[in-house]
Scaffold this motif. Structure first.
Motif, short mmCIF file in Angstrom:
data_model
loop_
_atom_site.label_atom_id
_atom_site.label_comp_id
_atom_site.label_asym_id
_atom_site.label_seq_id
_atom_site.Cartn_x
_atom_site.Cartn_y
_atom_site.Cartn_z
N THR A 7 6.26 2.62 6.72
CA THR A 7 7.31 3.63 6.64
C THR A 7 6.62 4.96 6.35
N ILE A 8 7.02 5.97 7.07
CA ILE A 8 6.54 7.33 6.84
C ILE A 8 7.76 8.13 6.40
N THR A 9 7.67 8.69 5.20
CA THR A 9 8.80 9.43 4.64
C THR A 9 8.39 10.87 4.39
N GLU A 10 9.17 11.81 4.89
CA GLU A 10 8.99 13.21 4.56
C GLU A 10 10.02 13.53 3.49
N SER A 11 9.56 14.07 2.38
CA SER A 11 10.46 14.45 1.29
C SER A 11 10.27 15.94 1.03
N PHE A 38 0.86 -1.19 0.00
CA PHE A 38 0.00 0.00 0.00
C PHE A 38 0.89 1.23 0.00
N SER A 39 0.47 2.26 -0.71
CA SER A 39 1.23 3.51 -0.71
C SER A 39 0.27 4.68 -0.87
N LYS A 40 0.52 5.72 -0.10
CA LYS A 40 -0.29 6.94 -0.16
C LYS A 40 0.64 8.13 -0.05
N PHE A 42 4.99 10.36 2.42
CA PHE A 42 4.66 9.07 1.84
C PHE A 42 4.39 8.08 2.97
N PHE A 43 3.26 7.41 2.88
CA PHE A 43 2.90 6.37 3.83
C PHE A 43 2.92 5.05 3.05
N ASP A 44 3.88 4.21 3.36
CA ASP A 44 4.07 2.96 2.62
C ASP A 44 3.98 1.77 3.57
N VAL A 45 3.08 0.84 3.22
CA VAL A 45 2.96 -0.40 3.98
C VAL A 45 3.77 -1.46 3.24
N ARG A 46 4.63 -2.11 3.99
CA ARG A 46 5.50 -3.13 3.41
C ARG A 46 5.35 -4.43 4.20
N GLY A 47 5.62 -5.53 3.53
CA GLY A 47 5.49 -6.83 4.15
C GLY A 47 6.78 -7.30 4.77
#
Length: 119
Positions: free
Chosen positions: A40-44, A14-16, A26-31
């Protein structure tokens, strides 16, 4: 989930993306192995080195949040948001910036704005 399914889906369940001014979150769900997941929450933030001819670069900050920590993380986040909402002054609209990052003193960037020109 088979090992092959795990490897295929591990990097992108999942990615938003959320754009917020100069920043994108970026909010990324990883397995993980064992069918578990983490966030993972990424500020860019787009930055410039100051040289007009150089391409911009992106400064990134990342948080890895594991499922066993979700409740404690949310408790802390909600407490921080509550403190800000109860104690911070009201938000003021942000002023657009010129290429140097600030307006000249006394300059009103909206003074020449005519909404009829936008039609």
């Amino acid at each position: 989930m088979s090992e092959m399914d795990f490897n295929e889906n591990r990097d992108g369940l999942f990615s938003k993306a959320v754009k917020a001014g100069k920043r994108t979150y970026f909010f990324d769900v990883r397995g993980m192995r064992g069918d578990d997941m983490y966030l993972t929450i990424t500020e860019s933030k787009r930055k410039f080195s100051g040289n007009e001819n150089e391409k911009p670069f992106y400064e990134k900050h990342k948080i890895f949040l594991y499922r066993e920590d979700f409740d404690k993380f949310m408790d802390g986040l909600e407490a921080a948001f509550t403190h800000i909402h109860e104690n911070a002054p009201p938000l003021q609209p942000r002023q657009p910036r010129n290429n140097q990052g600030d307006h000249a003193q006394g300059e009103n960037p909206d003074a020449s704005l005519n909404f009829d020109d936008l039609k």
